[in-house]
Scaffold this motif. Sequence first.
Motif, short mmCIF file in Angstrom:
data_model
loop_
_atom_site.label_atom_id
_atom_site.label_comp_id
_atom_site.label_asym_id
_atom_site.label_seq_id
_atom_site.Cartn_x
_atom_site.Cartn_y
_atom_site.Cartn_z
N ALA A 36 -6.68 -9.63 -17.42
CA ALA A 36 -5.99 -10.11 -16.23
C ALA A 36 -6.02 -9.05 -15.14
O ALA A 36 -6.23 -7.87 -15.41
CB ALA A 36 -4.56 -10.50 -16.56
N VAL A 37 -5.78 -9.51 -13.91
CA VAL A 37 -5.75 -8.61 -12.76
C VAL A 37 -4.53 -8.96 -11.91
O VAL A 37 -4.25 -10.13 -11.66
CB VAL A 37 -7.03 -8.76 -11.90
N ASP A 38 -3.80 -7.95 -11.47
CA ASP A 38 -2.70 -8.15 -10.54
C ASP A 38 -3.25 -7.97 -9.13
O ASP A 38 -3.65 -6.88 -8.75
CB ASP A 38 -1.59 -7.13 -10.80
N GLY B 32 -8.03 -0.65 -9.67
CA GLY B 32 -7.65 0.31 -10.68
C GLY B 32 -6.91 -0.38 -11.81
O GLY B 32 -7.10 -1.58 -12.03
N SER B 33 -6.06 0.34 -12.48
CA SER B 33 -5.28 -0.24 -13.58
C SER B 33 -3.80 -0.06 -13.30
O SER B 33 -3.40 0.84 -12.56
CB SER B 33 -5.65 0.42 -14.91
N THR B 34 -2.99 -0.90 -13.90
CA THR B 34 -1.55 -0.81 -13.74
C THR B 34 -0.87 -1.48 -14.93
O THR B 34 -1.47 -2.33 -15.60
CB THR B 34 -1.09 -1.50 -12.44
N GLN B 35 0.35 -1.10 -15.18
CA GLN B 35 1.14 -1.83 -16.16
C GLN B 35 1.57 -3.15 -15.55
O GLN B 35 1.95 -3.22 -14.39
CB GLN B 35 2.37 -1.03 -16.58
N ASP B 36 1.49 -4.19 -16.34
CA ASP B 36 1.94 -5.50 -15.86
C ASP B 36 3.42 -5.39 -15.51
O ASP B 36 4.24 -5.00 -16.33
CB ASP B 36 1.72 -6.55 -16.95
N VAL C 210 -1.37 -3.15 -20.05
CA VAL C 210 -2.04 -2.57 -18.90
C VAL C 210 -3.14 -3.53 -18.45
O VAL C 210 -3.98 -3.94 -19.26
CB VAL C 210 -2.65 -1.19 -19.24
N ILE C 211 -3.11 -3.89 -17.17
CA ILE C 211 -4.09 -4.84 -16.64
C ILE C 211 -4.75 -4.24 -15.41
O ILE C 211 -4.39 -3.15 -14.95
CB ILE C 211 -3.41 -6.18 -16.27
N GLY C 212 -5.74 -4.95 -14.87
CA GLY C 212 -6.39 -4.51 -13.65
C GLY C 212 -5.46 -4.68 -12.45
O GLY C 212 -4.48 -5.42 -12.50
N ALA C 213 -5.77 -3.99 -11.36
CA ALA C 213 -4.97 -4.09 -10.14
C ALA C 213 -5.89 -4.02 -8.93
O ALA C 213 -6.71 -3.09 -8.82
CB ALA C 213 -3.93 -2.98 -10.08
N ILE C 214 -5.77 -4.99 -8.05
CA ILE C 214 -6.53 -5.00 -6.80
C ILE C 214 -5.55 -4.87 -5.65
O ILE C 214 -4.59 -5.65 -5.55
CB ILE C 214 -7.36 -6.28 -6.66
N GLN C 215 -5.76 -3.88 -4.80
CA GLN C 215 -4.88 -3.63 -3.67
C GLN C 215 -5.67 -3.54 -2.38
O GLN C 215 -6.87 -3.25 -2.39
CB GLN C 215 -4.09 -2.33 -3.89
N GLN C 216 -4.99 -3.76 -1.27
CA GLN C 216 -5.65 -3.69 0.03
C GLN C 216 -6.04 -2.25 0.34
O GLN C 216 -5.37 -1.30 -0.03
CB GLN C 216 -4.72 -4.23 1.11
N ALA C 217 -7.16 -2.10 1.05
CA ALA C 217 -7.65 -0.79 1.43
C ALA C 217 -8.70 -0.98 2.52
O ALA C 217 -8.87 -2.09 3.05
CB ALA C 217 -8.26 -0.07 0.21
N GLY C 218 -9.40 0.08 2.87
CA GLY C 218 -10.50 -0.03 3.81
C GLY C 218 -10.18 0.31 5.25
O GLY C 218 -11.06 0.23 6.11
N LEU C 219 -8.94 0.71 5.54
CA LEU C 219 -8.56 1.04 6.91
C LEU C 219 -8.67 2.54 7.16
O LEU C 219 -8.25 3.34 6.33
CB LEU C 219 -7.13 0.58 7.20
N GLY C 220 -9.22 2.90 8.31
CA GLY C 220 -9.29 4.31 8.66
C GLY C 220 -7.97 4.84 9.19
O GLY C 220 -7.63 6.01 8.98
N LEU C 221 -7.21 3.99 9.86
CA LEU C 221 -5.88 4.35 10.34
C LEU C 221 -4.85 4.07 9.24
O LEU C 221 -5.14 3.33 8.30
CB LEU C 221 -5.56 3.54 11.60
N TYR D 104 3.11 -9.32 -6.66
CA TYR D 104 2.73 -9.56 -8.06
C TYR D 104 2.04 -10.91 -8.15
O TYR D 104 2.64 -11.96 -7.96
CB TYR D 104 3.95 -9.54 -8.97
N ASN D 105 0.75 -10.87 -8.43
CA ASN D 105 -0.04 -12.08 -8.56
C ASN D 105 -1.02 -11.90 -9.72
O ASN D 105 -2.17 -11.50 -9.52
CB ASN D 105 -0.81 -12.38 -7.27
N ARG D 106 -0.55 -12.15 -10.92
CA ARG D 106 -1.39 -11.99 -12.11
C ARG D 106 -2.39 -13.14 -12.19
O ARG D 106 -2.00 -14.32 -12.13
CB ARG D 106 -0.54 -11.95 -13.37
#
Length: 291
Positions: free
Chosen positions: A285-287, A163-167, A174-185, A254-256
Motif C-alpha cells: 500500500a501507499v499513503d 519514501g516509506s512511512t508507518q501507516d 510500514v507502507i509507501g508514502a507519496i508527498q508533494q515536491a518539485g518546487l524551487g521556492l 492520509y490516503n491509503r
Amino acid sequence: MRSSLQLCTALLLCAAAATPSAVEAQQFHPQTKPLDLSNLDTTCAACTNFYQFANGGWIKRNPVPAAYAQWGSFYELEERNNELLHTLLDQIAKRRAIDPDPTMRKLGDFYASCMDTVAIERQGAAPLADELKTIGAIQTPAQVRAYVTALHARGLDEIFNFGSTQDAKNSSEVIGAIQQAGLGLPDRDYYLNTDSASVALRTAYVEHVVNSVVLAGEAPAQADSDTQQIMVSETALAKASLTRVELCDPVLIYNRETPMQLAAVAPGIDWPAYFSAQKIPIIAAVDVQEP
C-alpha cells in the motif's frame, strides 16, 4: 553542498561503527538539564502570555543570529552537530593518505574533493554535461516519466517525493508514502500570493534561475525563455499542492491506496516499473498525501 554533507555523515556513521576511536576522540558537552528555570520569564503572568512565560528567558539570551530567519534549540543542536562533523571530517581528510582503514580513506578523499573549491570552479559546468545531454534528448512525456523515475532511484525527489512511512492507522505496518515536491521556492504560496513582497520574491527567483542557467552554458535569451517554462511548470505544481494548513490535517493527508488504486488515480505513471526501479517491486500500500 547539503547532499554532500549528508552523504559524508552517513559514511562517517558507518565508518565510526568499525572505528569507534575516531568518534571517541571528540569532546562532547554534557547533556543540559531538561528543565532550566532560567529559560522562564517570571515577569510575565503565565495566564496572560504563556509562551512568553515559558520561553522569555531563553529568547532574551538567544537572539536570532543574522544568518538565520528563525532560531531555536533544535537549530542550536543542528549547528553543534555540524561543527563536530566538520572537525572530524577535516581530521579524516588530513590523514587520509596514511589511514590504514580503506573506508576512512575513501571518506577523506570524498570530503576533500567536495571542499576543493579551486578544482570545482575550474571544472565549471563540465561535470553536468552528461546529465544535460540526457535532459536535452527528452522529447516525449514517456521519456520525462522515465527520467523522473531514474532520478528518484538516485535519491533526487523531482515532481513528487516517494519514501516509506508507518501507516498512520496501523503503527505496526510500514507502507509507501507519496508527498508533494518539485518546487524551487519554499511552498505553494510563494508562487500564488499576489502581494508586493511575493511578487518581488518571484522576480528575484527568476533572476537567480536565469543566472544559474547562463552559468551552465546557455545564451541569456535562451536562459530567460527556459526559466519562464520552469516557472510555468513549478506554478502548476504549486496550484496542485496543499497549503501549509492543509498539510497539518492528519485526516486530509492520509490516503491509503493499493498499487491498483494508485494506478487508477494516477495512470500517467507506470507504477510497477517505478517501484521496481526503486528496488521495491512488491508493495502492499501507499499513503498518498494529496486528497
